[in-house]
Enzyme design. Structure first.
Site, PDB file in Angstrom:
ATOM      1  N   CYS A 355       0.311  -1.243  -0.163  1.00 22.69           N
ATOM      2  CA  CYS A 355       0.016  -0.107  -0.505  1.00 22.69           C
ATOM      3  C   CYS A 355       0.860   1.532   0.077  1.00 22.69           C
ATOM      4  O   CYS A 355       2.190   1.037  -0.575  1.00 22.69           O
ATOM      5  CB  CYS A 355      -0.638  -0.174   1.265  1.00 22.69           C
ATOM      6  SG  CYS A 355       0.404   0.265   2.977  1.00 22.69           S
ATOM      7  N   THR A 356       0.437   2.601   0.385  1.00 21.26           N
ATOM      8  CA  THR A 356       1.396   3.282  -0.104  1.00 21.26           C
ATOM      9  C   THR A 356       2.393   3.740   0.670  1.00 21.26           C
ATOM     10  O   THR A 356       3.572   3.716   0.445  1.00 21.26           O
ATOM     11  CB  THR A 356       0.112   5.093   0.291  1.00 21.26           C
ATOM     12  OG1 THR A 356      -0.918   5.117  -0.538  1.00 21.26           O
ATOM     13  CG2 THR A 356       1.011   6.251   0.018  1.00 21.26           C
TER      14      THR A 356
END
Length: 516
Positions: A355-356
């Protein structure tokens, strides 16, 4: 008129417990604000609920304070909320009372829940003589000012200047660890960010803290130093846990600090799925090797490995790892349902999650592991942010979406998305031009020049009608792109991997994501 009680009053948890020692906080129905319920409550309970609500109100107002250059010399205060500036306490109180009742209600609930936890454990902690790290360091006071940095040696302009895109900075970080008093942390973080002239969003819960803040490089440096020296975080955070990017205070409209049940909204109680049982962390280098091995396989659809993007569809749309499975979901709170609906897809698979910045993978991987169907579950430590710092030209192609007014960060020249109208390669999001629509749209300069600036046909038609005046308030979002999107998509068992360089085509999607 709401009370003007200072947020510092009643912040000492022991004071709250002494005043509310007979309140059954386990019965959360007591916090329902309906007038009918209030009428049924006895006077003592009403008084206790009122106190919690006043505290929630004061904390909310406190988070809306904005620093001014004069604030270093006098006690002048300003507040900014909903893009409006308030110069007196009466007006900000009236605004909060009329426009943010739901937030105050949830903050009140959070305060009562935290008190319930404290009350239920206080006796056992006392008998076991267990020490709270914060109380050990602050035996006489819970005053937040004791944990603010000394900035007397800096000119106030040094903290404010350099907040532009070239000189300022944005920090992204999280820390999972048990917090006994999230409300105190909330008050401290609010005071700290205001002192350093930082804007951004910080979520605090009993399970930890999650923040992204922007300001001058001096301000962000001081912020990191304070966080790394704070007793509750110094053993769990290191400098490398703070992801940095060019930006500044202008990247966020205001400072928002609040207490929630989760530091990232997955929609499942941390008591059911804990951060303490996540997937195996892989460094960017280790993750790079795993992806390289996965992509080298002749038939990736038959592989025992799935490269899983845990982000929302509008994030993966403009940037992703080659060969990934990118769920077509709008919110992370849909992720558990996505896993449940596609459970067979993960059976006997090695899952590489990313994810980020890593935070969604912590509990997302814990949820997937708890299903007991995967061979192994891994997650990218530090997220795409840290991977791109080490491998800017690696296997991640396109831009990195961020939840602020920059929308995206660029580490390479790849463009993997296209204009929603003509299909030309384009990856720069803009807000839909229709009033009250908060969706993002990919529309290239040529199409913008022709007036195509909305996220869908319905919104484009709204824009042409130019609704204004009193009717605008009731002009609700009715986007075709949202209505026709399945909330939880079902994947084929042999999923089609995402390409990284799509060819422009006439069948461009018209759906734009909701910015949450």
């Amino acid at each position: 008129m709401p009370s003007s009680t200072s947020p510092d009053q009643g912040d000492d948890l022991e004071t709250c417990i002494l005043r509310f020692s007979d309140l059954d906080l386990k019965d959360m129905s007591l916090i329902n604000p309906s007038s009918s319920l209030k009428a049924e409550l006895d006077g003592s309970t009403k008084k206790k609920y009122s106190f919690a609500k006043k505290k929630a109100f004061a904390l909310f107002v406190k988070t809306k304070e904005v620093p001014t250059k004069r604030s270093f010399e006098c006690k002048e205060k300003l507040w900014k909320c909903c893009q409006q500036l308030f110069t007196d306490q009466t007006s900000i109180h009236r605004h909060v009372a009329t426009q943010h009742a739901d937030e105050i209600y949830h903050q009140t609930a959070s305060i009562l829940k935290q008190l319930a936890v404290t009350l239920s454990t206080s006796k056992s902690l006392s008998s076991a003589d267990e020490k709270n790290p914060l109380k050990e360091c602050l035996p006489h006071s819970h005053d937040v000012s004791a944990w603010l940095p000394d900035i007397s040696c800096f000119n106030p302009d040094e903290l404010i200047s350099g907040q532009g895109s070239e000189e300022g900075e944005v920090l992204l970080y999280y820390c999972y660890r048990d917090l006994e008093d999230p409300q105190w942390i909330c008050a401290w973080q609010t005071a700290l960010c205001q002192q350093l002239h930082l804007t951004g969003k910080i979520r605090i819960a009993a399970e930890g803290i999650n923040g992204t803040v922007g300001g001058s490089k001096l301000a962000t440096r001081l912020y990191v130093e304070v966080m790394l020296s704070f007793p509750l975080f110094k053993d769990d955070l290191c400098k490398d846990d703070f992801k940095t990017s060019k930006g500044g205070a202008h990247c966020f409209p205001e400072l928002r600090v609040g207490v929630f049940e989760e530091i990232v909204p997955m929609g499942i109680s941390p008591k059911k799925i804990s951060y303490k049982k996540p997937g195996i962390h892989l460094s960017p280098g280790e993750f790079h090797k795993e992806v390289e091995k996965f992509l080298s396989q002749a038939n990736q659809e038959q592989s025992d490995t799935i490269l899983l993007d845990c982000r929302n569809f509008y994030e993966s749309k403009i940037g992703r790892f080659q060969g990934c499975l990118a769920p077509d979901i709008r919110k992370f709170s849909y992720f558990p349902s996505y896993v449940d609906k596609n459970l067979e897809l993960f059976r006997e698979k090695r899952v590489l999650m990313y994810c980020t910045g890593g935070i969604r993978c912590e509990r997302g991987s814990a949820y997937l592991k708890a299903k007991g169907v995967c061979k192994e579950v891994f997650q990218l430590k530090g997220g795409i942010h840290k991977y791109l710092e080490e491998f800017p030209d690696g296997f991640y192609k396109g831009k990195l979406f961020v939840f602020d007014e920059r929308y995206a960060l660029s580490y390479n020249s790849d463009v993997v998305s296209e204009c929603s109208y003509c299909g030309a390669r384009w990856d720069q999001y803009k807000l839909c031009s229709t009033p009250q629509c908060h969706q993002l749209v990919l529309t290239c300069p040529a199409c913008q020049g022709q007036g195509f600036t909305a996220c869908c046909v319905t919104c484009q038609d709204k824009g042409s009608r130019k609704v204004s005046g009193p009717m605008q308030d009731s002009f609700k979002e009715e986007c075709e792109c949202t209505a026709r999107r399945p909330r939880i998509p079902r994947e084929l068992l042999q999923h089609v991997r995402q390409p990284v360089s799509p060819e422009p085509g006439p069948d461009a999607e018209e759906d734009g994501p909701v910015l949450v």
